[in-house]
Design an enzyme around this catalytic site. Structure first.
Site, mmCIF file in Angstrom:
data_model
loop_
_atom_site.group_PDB
_atom_site.id
_atom_site.type_symbol
_atom_site.label_atom_id
_atom_site.label_comp_id
_atom_site.label_asym_id
_atom_site.label_seq_id
_atom_site.Cartn_x
_atom_site.Cartn_y
_atom_site.Cartn_z
ATOM 1 C CG ASP A 23 18.217 -6.553 29.734
ATOM 2 O OD1 ASP A 23 18.937 -7.186 30.523
ATOM 3 O OD2 ASP A 23 17.244 -5.873 30.118
ATOM 4 C CE LYS A 122 18.984 -5.926 33.409
ATOM 5 N NZ LYS A 122 17.532 -5.770 33.197
ATOM 6 C CB CYS A 155 17.135 -2.591 31.044
ATOM 7 S SG CYS A 155 15.685 -3.524 31.609
#
Length: 221
Positions: A23, A122, A155
Site C-alpha cells: 500500500d 486487493k 494492512c
C-alpha cells in the site's frame, strides 16, 4: 524437520524470499492524500505523512537489492471503491473516496514496480484474501516474506498474519514500515518478534541479499 529455516540468514535466502511492499500509495502516504486530507478536514488529529518519503526511499533501495540478489518483489495495491468491499468494511468507512480505481490516490507513491515484479490489487486489508498472491508466490517457490509498507498495524499486519497462517516465514523490515498510529506500529513489531517471525533493518537485509548478488551487479553499486 531438518530443513526448517530458523535463523534470519536462512530465512532471507533470496532464492526463496519475496519482498512484499504494501500500500505505498498516494492516498495513504502523500500530502493531500485521503488519510491526511480527511483527518485534517474532520478536525481529528491529522495523519503525519512527512516520514513516508524516507520510508519509500528505503523500500526502493531494498527492492533494488532484492532484485539484484534474485529475490522476488511483490507490490500490493489497495482499490477501495465500495463496489468491491464487504458490508462490514463499508460500515467502518465515513465515505467513499479512498484509493478509488484509476485515481491519483490509488497510484503508487514515490516508488514504482519494475518489469518482472508481482503486482496484486486487493480489496481488504490482507493481500492474500481473494487475490492471486499466494499462487504467484508458490509458483516462484517462495518460503519467506519480507514485509514493507503501510500501515504497520493494519494492512502490513493483516497480510503478514495471513501469510504466517499459510506457512510463510515472516520478516519485517522495521525501517521500511510506518503508521500514523505509533502505539499500533510498535504493537505489531512487538507481536511479530514474539509470535510471527523476525524484525530487522533494511541495512541488514541488504547485507544478506548482497552475499548472493552477482559480482557484476555489486560492481555497479
Amino acid at each position: 524437520m531438518s530443513n526448517i529455516l530458523r535463523t534470519l540468514a536462512e530465512k532471507a535466502q533470496p532464492r526463496h524470499t519475496a519482498l512484499v511492499i504494501v500500500d505505498m500509495q498516494n492516498d495513504f502516504c502523500a500530502q493531500g492524500g485521503y488519510l491526511q486530507r480527511t483527518r485534517a478536514e474532520s478536525g481529528r488529529h491529522p495523519i503525519r505523512v512527512d516520514e513516508n518519503a524516507a520510508i519509500a526511499d528505503r523500500i526502493g533501495a531494498l527492492a533494488d537489492g532484492a532484485r539484484r540478489s534474485g529475490a522476488a518483489v511483490a507490490w500490493l495495491r489497495s482499490v477501495y471503491d465500495f463496489k468491491y468491499l464487504a458490508e462490514a468494511h463499508v460500515a467502518m468507512r465515513d465515505a467513499e473516496g479512498c484509493c478509488m480505481e484509476g485515481t491519483w490516490g490509488a497510484d503508487f507513491f514515490r516508488i514504482q514496480p519494475r518489469e518482472g515484479d508481482i503486482v496484486v490489487d486487493k480489496h481488504t486489508f490482507s493481500g492474500f484474501h481473494e487475490t492471486g498472491l499466494h499462487a504467484q508466490l508458490q509458483e516462484r517457490g517462495i518460503r519467506t516474506l519480507v514485509m514493507a509498507g503501510v500501515a504497520t498495524n493494519v494492512c502490513v499486519d493483516s497480510t503478514l498474519r495471513h501469510g504466517f497462517f499459510l506457512g510463510y516465514h515472516i520478516v519485517v523490515a522495521e525501517d521500511c514500515v510506518g503508521s500514523g498510529n505509533a502505539a499500533g506500529h510498535e504493537g505489531t513489531l512487538s507481536t511479530v518478534r514474539v509470535n510471527f517471525g523476525e524484525v530487522t533493518t533494511s541495512v541488514e537485509l541488504l547485507r544478506l541479499f548482497g552475499k548472493h548478488a552477482p559480482a557484476d551487479a555489486l560492481s555497479a553499486l
